[in-house]
Design a protein around this motif. Structure first.
Motif, PDB file in Angstrom:
ATOM      1  N   LEU A  63       7.636   6.329 -33.330  1.00  0.00           N
ATOM      2  CA  LEU A  63       7.100   5.288 -32.451  1.00  0.00           C
ATOM      3  C   LEU A  63       7.544   3.950 -33.026  1.00  0.00           C
ATOM      4  N   HIS A  64       8.426   3.284 -32.308  1.00  0.00           N
ATOM      5  CA  HIS A  64       9.000   2.014 -32.761  1.00  0.00           C
ATOM      6  C   HIS A  64       8.318   0.854 -32.050  1.00  0.00           C
ATOM      7  N   SER A  65       7.988  -0.181 -32.807  1.00  0.00           N
ATOM      8  CA  SER A  65       7.415  -1.376 -32.187  1.00  0.00           C
ATOM      9  C   SER A  65       7.974  -2.629 -32.828  1.00  0.00           C
ATOM     10  N   HIS A  66       7.960  -3.694 -32.038  1.00  0.00           N
ATOM     11  CA  HIS A  66       8.374  -5.015 -32.504  1.00  0.00           C
ATOM     12  C   HIS A  66       7.320  -5.996 -32.013  1.00  0.00           C
ATOM     13  N   LEU A  67       6.858  -6.867 -32.905  1.00  0.00           N
ATOM     14  CA  LEU A  67       5.745  -7.754 -32.565  1.00  0.00           C
ATOM     15  C   LEU A  67       6.163  -8.956 -31.717  1.00  0.00           C
ATOM     16  N   ARG A  68       7.447  -9.309 -31.762  1.00  0.00           N
ATOM     17  CA  ARG A  68       7.902 -10.536 -31.091  1.00  0.00           C
ATOM     18  C   ARG A  68       7.058 -11.722 -31.536  1.00  0.00           C
ATOM     19  N   MET A  69       6.670 -12.591 -30.589  1.00  0.00           N
ATOM     20  CA  MET A  69       5.998 -13.827 -30.988  1.00  0.00           C
ATOM     21  C   MET A  69       4.505 -13.640 -31.256  1.00  0.00           C
ATOM     22  N   GLU A  70       3.826 -12.841 -30.448  1.00  0.00           N
ATOM     23  CA  GLU A  70       2.363 -12.829 -30.499  1.00  0.00           C
ATOM     24  C   GLU A  70       1.761 -11.455 -30.759  1.00  0.00           C
ATOM     25  N   GLY A  71       2.584 -10.442 -30.980  1.00  0.00           N
ATOM     26  CA  GLY A  71       2.055  -9.100 -31.140  1.00  0.00           C
ATOM     27  C   GLY A  71       1.366  -8.880 -32.476  1.00  0.00           C
ATOM     28  N   GLN A  72       0.512  -7.856 -32.510  1.00  0.00           N
ATOM     29  CA  GLN A  72      -0.141  -7.466 -33.753  1.00  0.00           C
ATOM     30  C   GLN A  72      -0.639  -6.031 -33.642  1.00  0.00           C
ATOM     31  N   TRP A  73      -0.764  -5.377 -34.787  1.00  0.00           N
ATOM     32  CA  TRP A  73      -1.451  -4.098 -34.880  1.00  0.00           C
ATOM     33  C   TRP A  73      -2.755  -4.353 -35.606  1.00  0.00           C
ATOM     34  N   ARG A  74      -3.849  -4.015 -34.951  1.00  0.00           N
ATOM     35  CA  ARG A  74      -5.172  -4.215 -35.525  1.00  0.00           C
ATOM     36  C   ARG A  74      -5.777  -2.856 -35.857  1.00  0.00           C
ATOM     37  N   ILE A  75      -6.406  -2.741 -37.014  1.00  0.00           N
ATOM     38  CA  ILE A  75      -6.987  -1.475 -37.452  1.00  0.00           C
ATOM     39  C   ILE A  75      -8.501  -1.574 -37.427  1.00  0.00           C
ATOM     40  N   GLU A  76      -9.125  -0.607 -36.778  1.00  0.00           N
ATOM     41  CA  GLU A  76     -10.578  -0.558 -36.650  1.00  0.00           C
ATOM     42  C   GLU A  76     -11.071   0.832 -37.054  1.00  0.00           C
ATOM     43  N   ALA A  77     -12.283   0.897 -37.573  1.00  0.00           N
ATOM     44  CA  ALA A  77     -12.894   2.189 -37.870  1.00  0.00           C
ATOM     45  C   ALA A  77     -13.113   2.954 -36.566  1.00  0.00           C
ATOM     46  N   THR A  78     -12.633   4.184 -36.501  1.00  0.00           N
ATOM     47  CA  THR A  78     -12.722   4.963 -35.266  1.00  0.00           C
ATOM     48  C   THR A  78     -14.169   5.168 -34.837  1.00  0.00           C
ATOM     49  N   ALA A  79     -15.045   5.427 -35.786  1.00  0.00           N
ATOM     50  CA  ALA A  79     -16.442   5.734 -35.450  1.00  0.00           C
ATOM     51  C   ALA A  79     -17.163   4.560 -34.800  1.00  0.00           C
ATOM     52  N   THR A  80     -16.759   3.347 -35.118  1.00  0.00           N
ATOM     53  CA  THR A  80     -17.453   2.175 -34.586  1.00  0.00           C
ATOM     54  C   THR A  80     -16.646   1.448 -33.510  1.00  0.00           C
ATOM     55  N   LEU A  81     -15.537   2.037 -33.092  1.00  0.00           N
ATOM     56  CA  LEU A  81     -14.704   1.396 -32.081  1.00  0.00           C
ATOM     57  C   LEU A  81     -15.435   1.366 -30.745  1.00  0.00           C
ATOM     58  N   LYS A  82     -15.591   0.193 -30.198  1.00  0.00           N
ATOM     59  CA  LYS A  82     -16.328   0.040 -28.950  1.00  0.00           C
ATOM     60  C   LYS A  82     -15.434   0.383 -27.756  1.00  0.00           C
ATOM     61  N   PRO A  83     -15.993   0.999 -26.718  1.00  0.00           N
ATOM     62  CA  PRO A  83     -15.196   1.372 -25.542  1.00  0.00           C
ATOM     63  C   PRO A  83     -14.469   0.191 -24.898  1.00  0.00           C
ATOM     64  N   GLY A  84     -15.013  -0.998 -25.078  1.00  0.00           N
ATOM     65  CA  GLY A  84     -14.401  -2.172 -24.471  1.00  0.00           C
ATOM     66  C   GLY A  84     -12.978  -2.422 -24.914  1.00  0.00           C
ATOM     67  N   TRP A  85     -12.607  -1.945 -26.105  1.00  0.00           N
ATOM     68  CA  TRP A  85     -11.243  -2.134 -26.585  1.00  0.00           C
ATOM     69  C   TRP A  85     -10.232  -1.520 -25.625  1.00  0.00           C
ATOM     70  N   GLN A  86     -10.564  -0.364 -25.065  1.00  0.00           N
ATOM     71  CA  GLN A  86      -9.610   0.322 -24.204  1.00  0.00           C
ATOM     72  C   GLN A  86      -9.413  -0.393 -22.874  1.00  0.00           C
ATOM     73  N   ARG A  87     -10.278  -1.364 -22.570  1.00  0.00           N
ATOM     74  CA  ARG A  87     -10.133  -2.115 -21.323  1.00  0.00           C
ATOM     75  C   ARG A  87      -9.433  -3.453 -21.526  1.00  0.00           C
ATOM     76  N   LEU A  88      -9.019  -3.739 -22.756  1.00  0.00           N
ATOM     77  CA  LEU A  88      -8.359  -5.012 -23.023  1.00  0.00           C
ATOM     78  C   LEU A  88      -7.014  -5.095 -22.297  1.00  0.00           C
ATOM     79  N   PRO A  89      -6.754  -6.173 -21.570  1.00  0.00           N
ATOM     80  CA  PRO A  89      -5.469  -6.289 -20.864  1.00  0.00           C
ATOM     81  C   PRO A  89      -4.290  -6.434 -21.825  1.00  0.00           C
ATOM     82  N   ASP A  90      -4.543  -6.880 -23.068  1.00  0.00           N
ATOM     83  CA  ASP A  90      -3.464  -7.056 -24.041  1.00  0.00           C
ATOM     84  C   ASP A  90      -3.120  -5.776 -24.793  1.00  0.00           C
ATOM     85  N   LEU A  91      -3.893  -4.710 -24.588  1.00  0.00           N
ATOM     86  CA  LEU A  91      -3.656  -3.470 -25.326  1.00  0.00           C
ATOM     87  C   LEU A  91      -2.401  -2.780 -24.805  1.00  0.00           C
ATOM     88  N   ARG A  92      -1.458  -2.540 -25.702  1.00  0.00           N
ATOM     89  CA  ARG A  92      -0.212  -1.865 -25.342  1.00  0.00           C
ATOM     90  C   ARG A  92      -0.109  -0.474 -25.946  1.00  0.00           C
TER      91      ARG A  92
END
Length: 284
Positions: A63-92
Motif C-alpha cells: 500500500l503506497h501513499s504520498h502525503l503531498r501538501m496536507e496529508g497525514q497518517w494519524r494513529i488512534e487506539a482501536t478500542a477507543t476509536l469513535k465511529p465518527g472517524w469513519q464519516r470524516l470527508p477527509d478520510l482516504r
C-alpha cells in the motif's frame, strides 16, 4: 509538503503500530481500491522512500501513499476509536490492527500494487537521503545527477530524481550553510562544492528525523530553530542582513526560497529588492 524526515517518522510510527500484526479492518476510499480486502493479512513493515510511504503486506502487496501538501497518517487506539472517524470527508484510508488504527487523511496518492512492482511508483527517485543504504556511493550518484543539471541548484535539489527526501526547508538551510546562492546553475558548481552540498543535506535531514521540531541551528525553541527558512525580513543570524524570500522562477506555481543575499552572493534574479516585512507581521 512534508519532507523526508517527517515521512521517515511517519513510517516509524506506522510500523510500530501495525508491523507484524494482522489487519482486522481496511477501508480504502480511493478510485479502484474501494473493494480491496486486506483483512487477515499481516503487515510486514512500513518504510519510507524519500517522501513516499510503502506499507508492505503479507501476500506480496504494498500500500503506497504520498502525503503531498496536507496529508497525514494519524494513529488512534482501536478500542477507543469513535465511529465518527469513519464519516470524516477527509478520510482516504483506514487500516486497523486489534490494538491500533491508522487513519490516512487528505492523502495525495494511494496505490495498492504487487510488492515486486514498487519500482513502478518509486523507481524514478534518486538516492534516498535517509535510506538504509545511504553511503559514499549514494552521495556520489547524487553529485553525478546534479553535475548535469542546467537549472538553479535550488531547483535541482528539489528534483526528487536527483536525491530523494529534500524539500524547501532543508534545501534553503543546506544552501545557506554552504554559502551557495539558490540561483547558481547546478552544472556550474564544481564536484567538490556539490559533494559538500549533498553531504550537508544528508547531515541536516539525518539529524532532524528523530525530532518533531526541525532545527539547523541546534535550538528547538520557537523562532530559533532555522537560519533562513521562514525568516524573511528578519536579520540573518550570521551577518545581520535581512533574510529575503523570492520565487525560484517566473512561473505562477514556482516554489519560493529563503536566503541571505550577503552570505549567498547577492539578490536573486527574481527578487525585486523591495523591503520585506517579517512573515506574519502587520507592521507597515
Amino acid at each position: 509538503m512534508p519532507e523526508g524526515d517527517t515521512v521517515w517518522r511517519t513510517a516509524q510510527r506506522l510500523d510500530a503500530a501495525l508491523g507484524g500484526k494482522p489487519i482486522v479492518v481496511a477501508d480504502l476510499r480511493w478510485p479502484d481500491l474501494s473493494t480491496a480486502d486486506l483483512r487477515g493479512r499481516d503487515t510486514i513493515e512500513v518504510v519510507s522512500r524519500g517522501k513516499h510511504l510503502l506499507h508492505r503486506i503479507d501476500g506480496g502487496l504494498t500500500l503506497h501513499s504520498h502525503l503531498r501538501m496536507e496529508g497525514q497518517w494519524r494513529i488512534e487506539a482501536t478500542a477507543t476509536l469513535k465511529p465518527g472517524w469513519q464519516r470524516l470527508p477527509d478520510l482516504r484510508a483506514l487500516v486497523a490492527a486489534a490494538d491500533w488504527t491508522a487513519l490516512g487523511l487528505r492523502l495525495g496518492e494511494l496505490d495498492l500494487v504487487p510488492t515486486m512492482r514498487e519500482s513502478d511508483l518509486v523507481g524514478h527517485l534518486g538516492p534516498d537521503l535517509l535510506g538504509l543504504g545511504w553511503d559514499a556511493a549514494s552521495a556520489g550518484r547524487s553529485v553525478a545527477n546534479l553535475r548535469v543539471c542546467a537549472v538553479p541548484i535550488a531547483e535541482a535539489l528539489l528534483d526528487q530524481r536527483n536525491l530523494a527526501g529534500l524539500g524547501t526547508i532543508w534545501m534553503a538551510e543546506t544552501l545557506f550553510a554552504e554559502r551557495v546562492g539558490p540561483w547558481v546553475v547546478a552544472a556550474d558548481l564544481d564536484e567538490g562544492r556539490l559533494s559538500r552540498i549533498v553531504d550537508r543535506a544528508h547531515l541536516l535531514l539525518d539529524q532532524s528525523r528523530r525530532h518533531a521540531v526541525p532545527s539547523s541551528t541546534g535550538s528547538r525553541r520557537r523562532g530559533e530553530s532555522l537560519y533562513v527558512h521562514g525568516r524573511s525580513g528578519r536579520p540573518c543570524r550570521r551577518c545581520g542582513t535581512p533574510v529575503r524570500v523570492a520565487p525560484l522562477g517566473a512561473g505562477l506555481h514556482d516554489r519560493v526560497v529563503f536566503y541571505c543575499p550577503t552570505c549567498q552572493g547577492g539578490l536573486g534574479p527574481t527578487d525585486d529588492g523591495r523591503p520585506q516585512r517579517p512573515l506574519g507581521s502587520r507592521d507597515p
